[in-house]
Design a protein around this motif. Structure first.
Motif, PDB file in Angstrom:
ATOM      1  N   GLY A   1     -31.026 -58.121  -1.788  1.00 44.95           N
ATOM      2  CA  GLY A   1     -32.362 -56.655  -1.766  1.00 44.95           C
ATOM      3  C   GLY A   1     -33.753 -56.989  -2.486  1.00 44.95           C
ATOM      4  O   GLY A   1     -34.522 -55.867  -2.127  1.00 44.95           O
ATOM      5  N   SER A   2     -34.181 -58.321  -3.277  1.00 46.27           N
ATOM      6  CA  SER A   2     -35.832 -58.506  -3.753  1.00 46.27           C
ATOM      7  C   SER A   2     -36.152 -58.420  -2.568  1.00 46.27           C
ATOM      8  O   SER A   2     -37.887 -57.906  -2.775  1.00 46.27           O
ATOM      9  N   MET A   3     -36.515 -58.708  -1.315  1.00 43.77           N
ATOM     10  CA  MET A   3     -36.907 -59.063  -0.089  1.00 43.77           C
ATOM     11  C   MET A   3     -37.356 -57.726   0.081  1.00 43.77           C
ATOM     12  O   MET A   3     -38.395 -56.674   0.608  1.00 43.77           O
ATOM     13  N   LYS A   4     -36.064 -57.137   0.594  1.00 42.70           N
ATOM     14  CA  LYS A   4     -36.383 -55.544   1.243  1.00 42.70           C
ATOM     15  C   LYS A   4     -37.088 -55.060   0.158  1.00 42.70           C
ATOM     16  O   LYS A   4     -38.246 -53.954   0.971  1.00 42.70           O
ATOM     17  N   GLU A   5     -37.316 -55.082  -1.166  1.00 44.32           N
ATOM     18  CA  GLU A   5     -38.310 -54.136  -1.721  1.00 44.32           C
ATOM     19  C   GLU A   5     -39.133 -53.559  -1.672  1.00 44.32           C
ATOM     20  O   GLU A   5     -40.188 -53.210  -1.537  1.00 44.32           O
ATOM     21  N   LEU A   6     -39.973 -55.224  -1.400  1.00 46.51           N
ATOM     22  CA  LEU A   6     -41.255 -55.441  -0.920  1.00 46.51           C
ATOM     23  C   LEU A   6     -41.464 -55.228   0.665  1.00 46.51           C
ATOM     24  O   LEU A   6     -43.134 -54.822   0.842  1.00 46.51           O
ATOM     25  N   THR A   7     -40.513 -55.730   1.124  1.00 45.94           N
ATOM     26  CA  THR A   7     -40.740 -55.245   3.397  1.00 45.94           C
ATOM     27  C   THR A   7     -40.876 -53.346   2.770  1.00 45.94           C
ATOM     28  O   THR A   7     -41.566 -52.662   3.652  1.00 45.94           O
ATOM     29  N   ASP A   8     -39.844 -52.398   2.628  1.00 43.18           N
ATOM     30  CA  ASP A   8     -40.117 -50.777   2.469  1.00 43.18           C
ATOM     31  C   ASP A   8     -41.109 -50.731   1.351  1.00 43.18           C
ATOM     32  O   ASP A   8     -41.844 -50.279   2.058  1.00 43.18           O
TER      33      ASP A   8
END
Length: 226
Positions: free
Chosen positions: A153-160
């Motif tokens: 989830g750490s990457m998804k936080e940025l792309t969101d």
């Protein structure tokens, strides 16, 4: 991405009994730096620009032109070619092909099918084209580089956050090389961003991860944070 999608095909080849001037002419006309050498359809070697330079007179100014042409015409491709060529299967991924080129310290190699037939040539130039394609550079957007926690989830936080700011994701690349234990480096390229809100976007992103740099290719703006 497979090698067969990015190789130069059909391969420009040469016979081992051809002369070195013929190889030079063929490379120049076809824009090639590497020629597979085939005898009766079978790969027997590879001749490259390096092989040709190595076989050329080191000081042509000491030779009359007719003497030079005579000497070069007597040199056959089989005399200067690499008789143990490195090959790359057409069903290799591009990164596997790049790894093989790097391992052998060569700039290109013939591509072969399952029967060992030469079906193309892959070079560093082709690899560069793949890199540009994968990175999404042609969109001329903004690339953000982060050091993030290696957790779900750490990457998804940025792309969101980027998508919420109106950005469209052109590419996401990641690497564990040179990243601290428990972390990884992530490179996100986005386009369609409103440049007037970039500072707000940066602030929101840095609350979630350590930003390493930001490069705005459209505005030629670069900010390095490490």
């Amino acid at each position: 991405m497979l090698i067969r999608e990015w190789m130069s095909s059909p391969a420009v080849t040469i016979d081992p009994d051809e002369t070195m001037p013929k190889a030079v002419s063929l490379m120049k006309d076809k824009g090639m730096r590497l020629l597979p050498v085939l005898k009766h359809g079978r790969l027997v070697g590879v001749v490259s620009e390096t092989d040709i330079k190595r076989a050329s007179p080191s000081d042509a100014t000491l030779l009359e032109i007719h003497e030079l042409l005579y000497l070069l015409a007597r040199i056959k491709v089989q005399d200067i070619m690499n008789k143990n060529p490195v090959t790359i299967p057409e069903n290799f991924t591009v990164e596997e092909g790049a790894e093989r080129l790097l391992e052998h310290g060569i700039s290109g190699a013939p591509v072969v099918d399952n029967q060992g037939n030469v079906v193309g040539v892959i070079t560093r130039t082709d690899i560069f084209k793949v890199l540009i394609s994968l990175s999404g550079l042609r969109h001329r957007g903004v690339q953000f580089a982060f050091e993030i926690e290696d957790r779900p989830g750490s990457m998804k936080e940025l792309t969101d956050i980027i998508r919420a700011a109106g950005g469209r994701i052109a590419s996401i690349l990641g690497s564990y090389d040179r990243a601290p234990s428990g972390s990884r480096h992530v490179y996100i390229r986005a386009y369609g961003l409103d440049r007037t809100t970039i500072e707000e976007l940066k602030e929101a992103l840095t609350k979630k991860a350590k930003m390493l740099y930001m490069v705005d290719h459209r505005e030629n703006r670069r900010e390095i944070f490490f």
